[in-house]
Design a protein around this motif. Structure first.
Motif, PDB file in Angstrom:
ATOM      1  N   ILE A  98       0.846  -1.187   0.000  1.00 10.73           N
ATOM      2  CA  ILE A  98       0.000   0.000   0.000  1.00 10.73           C
ATOM      3  C   ILE A  98       0.895   1.255   0.000  1.00 10.73           C
ATOM      4  CG2 ILE A  98      -1.769   1.272   1.302  1.00 10.73           C
ATOM      5  CD1 ILE A  98      -2.652  -1.510   2.349  1.00 10.73           C
ATOM      6  N   PRO A  99       0.605   2.206  -0.897  1.00 12.08           N
ATOM      7  CA  PRO A  99       1.431   3.416  -0.966  1.00 12.08           C
ATOM      8  C   PRO A  99       1.476   4.140   0.385  1.00 12.08           C
ATOM      9  CG  PRO A  99      -0.172   3.351  -2.771  1.00 12.08           C
ATOM     10  CD  PRO A  99      -0.500   2.231  -1.861  1.00 12.08           C
ATOM     11  N   GLN A 100       2.578   4.705   0.699  1.00  9.95           N
ATOM     12  CA  GLN A 100       2.797   5.430   1.951  1.00  9.95           C
ATOM     13  C   GLN A 100       2.862   4.535   3.191  1.00  9.95           C
ATOM     14  OE1 GLN A 100       0.032   7.721   0.284  1.00  9.95           O
ATOM     15  NE2 GLN A 100       1.807   8.505  -0.816  1.00  9.95           N
ATOM     16  N   GLU A 101       2.683   3.243   3.015  1.00  7.76           N
ATOM     17  CA  GLU A 101       2.811   2.350   4.181  1.00  7.76           C
ATOM     18  C   GLU A 101       3.984   1.411   3.963  1.00  7.76           C
ATOM     19  OE1 GLU A 101      -0.602   0.299   5.699  1.00  7.76           O
ATOM     20  OE2 GLU A 101      -1.888   2.039   5.377  1.00  7.76           O
ATOM     21  N   THR A 102       4.642   1.080   5.043  1.00  3.18           N
ATOM     22  CA  THR A 102       5.828   0.234   4.891  1.00  3.18           C
ATOM     23  C   THR A 102       5.455  -1.242   4.820  1.00  3.18           C
ATOM     24  OG1 THR A 102       6.049   0.483   7.255  1.00  3.18           O
ATOM     25  CG2 THR A 102       7.627   1.708   5.876  1.00  3.18           C
ATOM     26  N   ASP A 103       4.465  -1.654   5.595  1.00  2.14           N
ATOM     27  CA  ASP A 103       4.089  -3.070   5.640  1.00  2.14           C
ATOM     28  C   ASP A 103       3.269  -3.480   4.421  1.00  2.14           C
ATOM     29  OD1 ASP A 103       5.366  -3.221   7.998  1.00  2.14           O
ATOM     30  OD2 ASP A 103       3.553  -3.148   9.248  1.00  2.14           O
ATOM     31  N   GLU A 104       3.422  -4.757   4.083  1.00  2.00           N
ATOM     32  CA  GLU A 104       2.550  -5.311   3.034  1.00  2.00           C
ATOM     33  C   GLU A 104       1.260  -5.768   3.676  1.00  2.00           C
ATOM     34  OE1 GLU A 104       4.797  -8.429   1.190  1.00  2.00           O
ATOM     35  OE2 GLU A 104       5.238  -7.142  -0.527  1.00  2.00           O
ATOM     36  N   LYS A 105       0.192  -5.706   2.917  1.00  4.75           N
ATOM     37  CA  LYS A 105      -1.089  -6.111   3.473  1.00  4.75           C
ATOM     38  C   LYS A 105      -1.587  -7.344   2.712  1.00  4.75           C
ATOM     39  CE  LYS A 105      -5.537  -4.196   4.570  1.00  4.75           C
ATOM     40  NZ  LYS A 105      -6.606  -3.493   3.908  1.00  4.75           N
ATOM     41  N   GLU A 106      -2.168  -8.285   3.446  1.00  9.88           N
ATOM     42  CA  GLU A 106      -2.678  -9.477   2.769  1.00  9.88           C
ATOM     43  C   GLU A 106      -4.163  -9.287   2.449  1.00  9.88           C
ATOM     44  OE1 GLU A 106      -0.824 -13.783   3.439  1.00  9.88           O
ATOM     45  OE2 GLU A 106      -2.695 -13.502   4.505  1.00  9.88           O
ATOM     46  N   VAL A 107      -4.509  -9.475   1.197  1.00 11.77           N
ATOM     47  CA  VAL A 107      -5.925  -9.338   0.812  1.00 11.77           C
ATOM     48  C   VAL A 107      -6.383 -10.604   0.091  1.00 11.77           C
ATOM     49  CG1 VAL A 107      -5.926  -6.820   0.582  1.00 11.77           C
ATOM     50  CG2 VAL A 107      -5.280  -8.255  -1.364  1.00 11.77           C
ATOM     51  N   GLU A 108      -7.700 -10.778   0.071  1.00 11.52           N
ATOM     52  CA  GLU A 108      -8.270 -11.918  -0.660  1.00 11.52           C
ATOM     53  C   GLU A 108      -8.753 -11.427  -2.017  1.00 11.52           C
ATOM     54  OE1 GLU A 108     -11.314 -13.822   1.620  1.00 11.52           O
ATOM     55  OE2 GLU A 108      -9.863 -15.043   2.705  1.00 11.52           O
ATOM     56  N   VAL A 109      -8.312 -12.128  -3.070  1.00 19.80           N
ATOM     57  CA  VAL A 109      -8.817 -11.772  -4.393  1.00 19.80           C
ATOM     58  C   VAL A 109      -9.458 -13.002  -5.036  1.00 19.80           C
ATOM     59  CG1 VAL A 109      -7.320  -9.823  -4.967  1.00 19.80           C
ATOM     60  CG2 VAL A 109      -6.509 -12.141  -5.330  1.00 19.80           C
ATOM     61  N   THR A 110     -10.515 -12.741  -5.785  1.00 20.89           N
ATOM     62  CA  THR A 110     -11.210 -13.839  -6.466  1.00 20.89           C
ATOM     63  C   THR A 110     -10.768 -13.879  -7.920  1.00 20.89           C
ATOM     64  OG1 THR A 110     -13.076 -13.480  -5.019  1.00 20.89           O
ATOM     65  CG2 THR A 110     -13.470 -14.834  -6.968  1.00 20.89           C
ATOM     66  N   ARG A 111     -10.366 -15.065  -8.331  1.00 20.84           N
ATOM     67  CA  ARG A 111      -9.915 -15.243  -9.713  1.00 20.84           C
ATOM     68  C   ARG A 111     -10.705 -16.351 -10.376  1.00 20.84           C
ATOM     69  NH1 ARG A 111      -3.789 -14.822  -9.269  1.00 20.84           N
ATOM     70  NH2 ARG A 111      -3.459 -12.589  -9.306  1.00 20.84           N
ATOM     71  N   MET A 112     -10.975 -16.161 -11.660  1.00 21.86           N
ATOM     72  CA  MET A 112     -11.625 -17.216 -12.431  1.00 21.86           C
ATOM     73  C   MET A 112     -10.531 -18.177 -12.886  1.00 21.86           C
ATOM     74  SD  MET A 112     -14.800 -17.580 -13.724  1.00 21.86           S
ATOM     75  CE  MET A 112     -15.620 -16.671 -15.019  1.00 21.86           C
ATOM     76  N   LYS A 113     -10.770 -19.486 -12.632  1.00 16.55           N
ATOM     77  CA  LYS A 113      -9.745 -20.458 -12.996  1.00 16.55           C
ATOM     78  C   LYS A 113     -10.373 -21.625 -13.743  1.00 16.55           C
ATOM     79  CE  LYS A 113      -5.837 -22.702 -11.056  1.00 16.55           C
ATOM     80  NZ  LYS A 113      -5.500 -23.707 -10.084  1.00 16.55           N
ATOM     81  N   ASN A 114      -9.652 -22.142 -14.712  1.00 14.44           N
ATOM     82  CA  ASN A 114     -10.115 -23.317 -15.442  1.00 14.44           C
ATOM     83  C   ASN A 114      -9.523 -24.554 -14.782  1.00 14.44           C
ATOM     84  OD1 ASN A 114     -11.883 -23.484 -17.539  1.00 14.44           O
ATOM     85  ND2 ASN A 114     -10.424 -22.810 -19.095  1.00 14.44           N
ATOM     86  N   ILE A 115     -10.364 -25.465 -14.332  1.00 20.78           N
ATOM     87  CA  ILE A 115      -9.828 -26.672 -13.708  1.00 20.78           C
ATOM     88  C   ILE A 115     -10.409 -27.923 -14.381  1.00 20.78           C
ATOM     89  CG2 ILE A 115      -9.430 -25.631 -11.434  1.00 20.78           C
ATOM     90  CD1 ILE A 115     -12.096 -27.448 -10.777  1.00 20.78           C
ATOM     91  N   PRO A 116      -9.649 -29.032 -14.370  1.00 19.92           N
ATOM     92  CA  PRO A 116     -10.196 -30.279 -14.904  1.00 19.92           C
ATOM     93  C   PRO A 116     -11.098 -30.928 -13.841  1.00 19.92           C
ATOM     94  CG  PRO A 116      -7.791 -30.429 -14.626  1.00 19.92           C
ATOM     95  CD  PRO A 116      -8.260 -29.202 -13.905  1.00 19.92           C
ATOM     96  N   ALA A 117     -12.399 -30.787 -14.036  1.00 19.40           N
ATOM     97  CA  ALA A 117     -13.364 -31.297 -13.056  1.00 19.40           C
ATOM     98  C   ALA A 117     -13.753 -32.723 -13.403  1.00 19.40           C
ATOM     99  CB  ALA A 117     -14.603 -30.416 -13.045  1.00 19.40           C
ATOM    100  N   SER A 118     -13.964 -33.554 -12.360  1.00 19.22           N
ATOM    101  CA  SER A 118     -14.297 -34.948 -12.636  1.00 19.22           C
ATOM    102  C   SER A 118     -15.796 -35.191 -12.532  1.00 19.22           C
ATOM    103  CB  SER A 118     -13.534 -35.880 -11.703  1.00 19.22           C
ATOM    104  OG  SER A 118     -13.814 -35.569 -10.361  1.00 19.22           O
TER     105      SER A 118
END
Ligand code: DGT
Ligand code: MG
Ligand code: MG
Ligand code: MG
Ligand code: MG
Length: 269
Positions: free
Chosen positions: A227-247
């Motif tokens: 995050i700009p102006q902050e020294t520490d990194e922040k952990e966030v959750e992001v949602t991604r579309m993923k292609n998986i081989p489903a059975s």
């Protein structure tokens, strides 16, 4: 750079490109798995650990290699279907076959302990491979139907056979004699009347095998951002579309499956 005088030997390599516009099917099959299953205490007639390990290997193959549209597996075999328009390794048959087989075999060893927790792997398993080309969609559907019909025929036989041996105390030879010349209906009847088993209620994975298809899923991953102006990194959750081989463990012989997943035959991206 000047070519060495040895270069000519390259011309001995033959062209093994698969015919254009055809479905390329690579089937792998466990080498001497009758023996391998005995040595590793596979449950009879079906061992869930073994089936799920096979599926894991096939999912790995689909993820690691390019252009696989669908895969189908049962027993000690798996079929991988490369897209008609695939130009992976210039469609060289040997590349398709060897990459599938080696990725499958190394995955089998790599993931073994995740499925067979209390059973050490006693020796390195092997798999054979073959490449078959199918020019029409109907040929491909018939190929997959053939493998699924094989799964059904073998599983019905094995289910009755092992019931006779395990529950009625017949020797394997006696059980084999008992089943000689019987039709599917007779086998269903033996299961129902003698063992109170309705074959249609047996697990789908045993009766239908496993189909792997690409499915889009939302995947939540944790990501570190600065995050700009902050020294520490922040952990966030992001949602991604993923292609998986489903059975799936469904019927692929009827038309319904192909109506439900039309992109398998049409998608050439
Ligand atoms: P091959 O392929 O010619 O080298 O010889 P095999 O012995 O691998 O024969 P194949 O592929 O026709 O048949 C598969 C064998 O694998 C069959 O004898 C039973 C065994 N097998 C596969 N899945 C299971 C399972 O879940 N449980 C048990 N007990 N055996 C299994
Ligand atoms: Mg065989
Ligand atoms: Mg085999
Ligand atoms: Mg086999
Ligand atoms: Mg190289």
């Amino acid at each position: 750079m000047a070519k060495s005088k040895f270069e000519y030997v390259r011309n001995f390599e033959t062209d093994d490109a698969c015919l254009p516009n055809c479905w390329v099917v690579v089937r792998v099959d466990g080498r001497s798995f009758h023996r391998f299953a005995e040595h590793h205490g596979f449950r009879k007639p079906n061992d869930d650990r073994a089936l799920h390990l096979m599926n894991k290997c096939a999912q790995t193959v689909m993820q690691e290699l390019k252009d696989i549209a669908i895969a189908y597996g049962q027993s000690d075999e798996y079929s991988f279907v490369f897209r008609k328009q695939s130009n992976w390794f210039k469609r060289r048959s040997s590349k398709f076959m060897t990459h599938v087989v080696s990725q499958f075999a190394s995955s089998y060893v790599f993931y073994w302990k995740d499925y067979f927790e209390d059973q050490p792997l006693l020796y390195p398993p092997g798999f054979d491979g073959r490449v078959v080309l199918y020019p029409s969609d109907q040929n491909l559907k018939d190929y997959l139907s053939w493998r699924q019909a094989d799964c059904h025929i073998n599983n019905l036989y094995n289910t009755v056979f092992w019931s006779l041996v395990q529950k009625s105390g017949l020797t394997p030879v006696q059980a084999q004699k008992r089943l000689q010349g019987t039709l599917a209906g007779d086998k269903n009847e033996i299961l129902f009347s003698e063992f109170n088993i309705n074959y249609n209620n047996e697990p789908l994975i045993y009766r239908k095998g496993t189909v792997l298809v690409w499915q889009k899923v939302n995947q939540v991953i944790r990501k570190k951002i600065k995050i700009p102006q902050e020294t520490d990194e922040k952990e966030v959750e992001v949602t991604r579309m993923k292609n998986i081989p489903a059975s799936l463990h469904c019927d692929i012989i009827g038309q319904q499956f192909w109506d439900q997943y039309p992109e398998i035959l049409t998608d050439d991206s």
